[in-house]
Structure formats: C-alpha cells, structure tokens
Write an enzyme that holds these catalytic residues in place. Structure first.
Site, PDB file in Angstrom:
ATOM      1  CD  GLU A  88     -58.978 -66.092  34.395  1.00  0.00           C
ATOM      2  OE1 GLU A  88     -58.124 -66.670  34.508  1.00  0.00           O
ATOM      3  OE2 GLU A  88     -59.924 -65.998  33.606  1.00  0.00           O
ATOM      4  CB  ILE A 114     -58.096 -60.417  35.227  1.00  0.00           C
ATOM      5  CG1 ILE A 114     -57.266 -60.404  36.599  1.00  0.00           C
ATOM      6  CG2 ILE A 114     -57.432 -59.584  34.057  1.00  0.00           C
ATOM      7  CD1 ILE A 114     -55.831 -60.734  36.517  1.00  0.00           C
TER       8      ILE A 114
END
Length: 526
Positions: free
Chosen positions: A447, A404
C-alpha cells in the site's frame, strides 16, 4: 528456496505435513534422494536443524548447521552462508557456548563486508553487543550498537532497524542515561508504526515503563505495562511476557506492595526456570533478593543473592569479554569506513552501468517490465533506473512517500479483493493528480507509493502532497468500502546534492513515520 520446495513437491512429497521426528526422517530422505546441488542439501540441513531445536536436540541441530556450511562456498553462496552462520550463532548462544558464537559473529561480519550484505553485518554486530550485555558490560555493549549508527539508513529491514535501536535503548536505560533513552524511545515509537510487530511494540512499552520507574512514576509505569500485547507460543513473546512480569514485580516492590511483588516474581520464577535462560534468571534472582530484603526475610534474600552470584560468575567465565575489547572495536571501525566506501562505490557503479547500458536497456526492455500489473504505475525496477538517471544528470528532485492508513484492517475486515480495489483507486487518483505536474508515480510495494517531483521546491512538493491527501480524504469510498473511509499519510523530502538515494528515501521515510505517529491523514516534511 521456493524452487527447492517446488522440486520437492514435483517429486510427490509434501513438506508441509511433516512434524517432529517424522520431519527429521523426511528431510534426511530429501537430502539423499531429491536435493542435487550443494545449496539444496545445505537448505535441507538448515530446515532439519530447526526441527531439531523444537525437539530440544540442540547439539544435533548445531552439527547439522555446521554440515550445511561445509557444503557452501564463497562468494556465490554468501547470502546463504550468512543466514546459516546467523542461525548457528543463535543456537550456540542458547547453549551457552559464547566463544563459538563470537567466532561466528566475527566471521559473519567479515563476510558481510566483503560481499556488501549490510543487514547481515548489522546482525553480527548486534550479536557481539549482546554478548557484552550478557557479561553485564552495558557501556561496551552500547559502543557496539553505536557502530551501526552510521549505516542506519542502509538497513533494508525496518524490523532489524527497530531491533538494533531497542538493544541500544536497553543499554541507555541500564546506564541511566535517561535523556538519551527518552529521545530514542520516541524514534522507536515512530518506526514501530510501520513495522507492525507486537513483540517489538511491547518492548518499547517495557522500556518506557522502566524509565518511568527510574523516575519514581510507579503508577504510570504499571499502566504502561498493562498496554503490552503479545501472541502466545512465540519464543520472543515468552521472553517479553517474563520481562513484563519482572518489571511489574519491581514496580510493586518499589511501591511497597511487597506481598504482591513476591507473588508476581515467584510466578515468573516458575516460568523462567523451565526456559533455563541465565540472563533472565539473573535479573529475577536480584529482584527476588530485593523483595525478600524488604520483607526482612534475610535468609531467603541471601539465598537469592548467592544464586545471582553463581549465575553472574558463570556468565563472566563463559563470555569471552577480552576478545570483545578495543581490538575488536577497532576492527569494526575499519569496517565502518569500508562500508561507507562500499555504499559509495555501489552508487558510482550503478551510475556507470546506467551510462554504458542505457541505450541497450531502453531498446531491450518492454513496457510491462517497468509497470506494476495491478495499478499500471511504474514499479521498483523502473524506479531504480529513474533514480540513477536523476543522479547521473544532477537533476534536483523532491520525493514523496505515500502510505494508505490502516490498510491491513481493510484486508482483514473486507477481504483482499476489496483491498486491491482500494489500491487501484488510490493509484488512479495519484496518477490523475500528478500527470500534468512533471511527476513520476511508483507503486513501491503493498500500500506504499512514491512520487518524484523533478526540480520542485520543498514548499511546492508539500502543497501537492497536501492537495492529493485532501483529494483522497474527500473521495467517494462508499461504493468500495461502504461506510468506512480511507486516508493516506505522506512524507516529503528533497534530495540533497551529493547524497545517495538510499539516504533520501530514508529521510522521506522518517517524515512518513512522523505523519503516522501524529495521527495519520496528514503530510510531514523532513
């Protein structure tokens, strides 16, 4: 360590509230009355030694680290022994006892190979290279750093990988190997995106400025230095700020702005003298001598040259350069081959263990052991078993690493709760898209996610990665993130026949570096 701290807390003691001399008394009490195992006593010595350093009680700190080592034994305490030897070597270097520091590096490298601790081995080799650098033998230092190249992919810490590349880069610049240095800077810039360390990022800009100055691009070099950011109060940050001042002074000197150069370097002189770093003082004395010479203040220039000569002579006398010669390099060459065999043996052992224990493992482990609790995707424990199975059956596969973009800013600006919701939705989209495509989705950590596409061609894997990236880009994030959007970057590679999975992941990771470096929200193939 966490268990030991809990034990201290259960005894009604608060380790976090102690500072300075009080901390020394506290950890002495813990060692005598709370710690019951040699490992716990050793850990209390290590923590006490850190407080000794902050109080400038350097020799007492060294003595405590040595006392910690006496409590530990191989092979069970190998990891802790390597950590303590690393701290001890750093303290010995700070004290100028380079011979004793080298003995610790040599011992650490041997233990690390015997016990298969790759990162600890890398730190020991870096330490030896740094001693050559301190002596001024940059060519020999570079030979030490190059000993790490063949096991680069097996370094588990990205921060450590970047540090070793930066040491190597500094040598290339000192040796004026400009082309190789520029190539390595690009690699460091890619890696720094995932490391997120201001000091290490600042070092890259510092070395970029040095290269620009070597090429005579002084304005560009000074602009580059102006982009450096670092946090105050950190030892490494103090080193960086002093190096930035010196490089700025050298740029101003080369630009014939002599009085400004003199002012910048004199201000650095005051700061550096307080730290008593011989290497920084040597660089500074040479720089000041050059400025004074341009000002035709030959008496002062000669004084600085004498100062530089005294420091350099002292370093040459203290650094055991003869012990860092061909014999030591040959020893590391033998280790280099041994480490490659170790990595191969580990892979083979894992394959054999998977074959022997597969039925028992499947029957024994419950679903939640292999599942990430937040996202419901597979976790790293499941990934280990899956990769061994793929290798065992020679199953070809593509590997996607999904990360991300700017996730830290979501946590910082919108809270960790919102960050968790973002992760859940990204993982749900990942699972929904790849569910019917013969793929396995894993939350690798934080992430970062992995996708394994079995028997997929590179073009097919790239197409799926691009489709998924676009799906995330078009997702309605308004309910979770407000006006803010969310994107992902993806690195894609194919597993090559005969290679271990560490190498495959390393190549996918490098592709991800490029996707990040090229502006994020994109797919890159290795």
């Amino acid at each position: 360590m966490e268990a030991f701290l809990k034990k201290i807390s259960d005894a009604g003691l608060d380790a976090s509230s102690m500072m300075g001399e009080e901390a020394l008394v506290f950890w002495s009490h813990v060692r005598k009355h709370v710690a019951t195992t040699p490992q716990e006593k050793a850990q209390s010595y290590v923590i006490s030694a850190e407080f000794r350093t902050s109080l400038r009680q350097f020799q007492q700190g060294i003595d405590e680290l040595r006392a910690a080592l006496e409590l530990l034994a191989l092979p069970n305490d190998a990891k802790l022994i390597l950590e303590v030897r690393g701290y001890l070597a750093d303290r010995l270097v700070d004290q100028g006892d380079f011979t004793a520091a080298l003995a610790e590096y040599i011992a650490s490298s041997s233990i690390a190979v015997e016990t298969s601790h790759i990162d600890a081995y890398v730190k020991a080799v870096i330490g030896m290279g740094n001693l050559c650098d301190a002596y001024g033998d940059h060519a020999r230092a570079l030979r030490y750093y190059q000993k790490i190249d063949s096991i680069d992919h097996a370094i588990s810490s990205r921060s450590l990988r970047l540090r070793y590349k930066l040491y190597k880069l500094a040598c290339l610049i000192d040796l004026k190997r400009t082309k190789s240095a520029q190539e390595l800077i690009s690699e460091c810039e890619e890696l720094s995106i995932l490391v997120s360390d201001k000091v290490l990022s600042g070092q890259i800009l510092l070395y970029q400025a040095r290269l620009l100055r070597q090429r005579g691009q002084l304005d560009d070099a000074m602009r580059c230095l102006g982009h450096v950011k670092y946090a105050a109060g950190n030892v490494n940050s103090n080193w960086l700020s002093n190096m930035i001042r010196m490089e700025l002074g050298c740029c101003l000197n080369d630009a014939e702005k002599i009085h400004l150069a003199n002012w910048v370097l004199e201000s650095a002189h005051v700061r550096i003298q307080k730290e008593a770093s011989p290497i920084l003082n040597l660089k500074l004395s040479n720089a000041l001598a050059s400025v004074c010479e341009k000002q035709e203040n030959y008496q002062k220039a000669l004084s600085y040259q004498h100062s530089a000569y005294r420091i350099e002579s002292d370093l040459m006398r203290k650094v055991p350069i003869s012990e860092l010669g061909s014999t030591q390099l040959r020893r590391l060459s033998r280790f280099e081959l041994q480490l490659k065999l170790i990595l191969s043996e580990i892979e083979n052992k894992e394959l054999k263990e998977t074959t022997e224990n597969q039925k028992h493992t499947v029957a024994q482990l419950q679903q939640d052991v292999f599942t990430d609790p937040l996202t419901g995707l597979h976790n790293r424990r499941w990934l280990d078993v899956k990769l061994k199975d793929l290798l065992l059956h020679d199953t070809p596969f593509a590997l996607l690493v999904v990360d991300i973009d700017h996730f830290k800013s979501i946590n910082d600006e919108l809270s960790h709760l919102v960050g968790d919701k973002a992760i859940v939705n990204v993982s749900a989209e990942l699972s929904n898209y790849f569910r019917f495509r013969g793929a396995s989705c894993v939350r690798f950590g934080g992430e970062e996610f992995l996708v394994i596409l079995e028997r997929a061609a590179l073009e097919q894997a790239e197409m799926h990665a691009e489709n998924y990236r676009h799906r995330i880009y078009q997702y309605n994030w308004q309910e979770i993130l407000g006006e803010r959007g969310l994107t992902v970057s993806v690195g894609v590679t194919l597993h090559r026949e005969g290679e271990n999975t560490q190498r495959t992941f390393y190549r996918a990771d490098k592709a991800l570096y490029r996707a990040k470096a090229n502006g994020r929200n994109q797919v890159c193939c290795e």
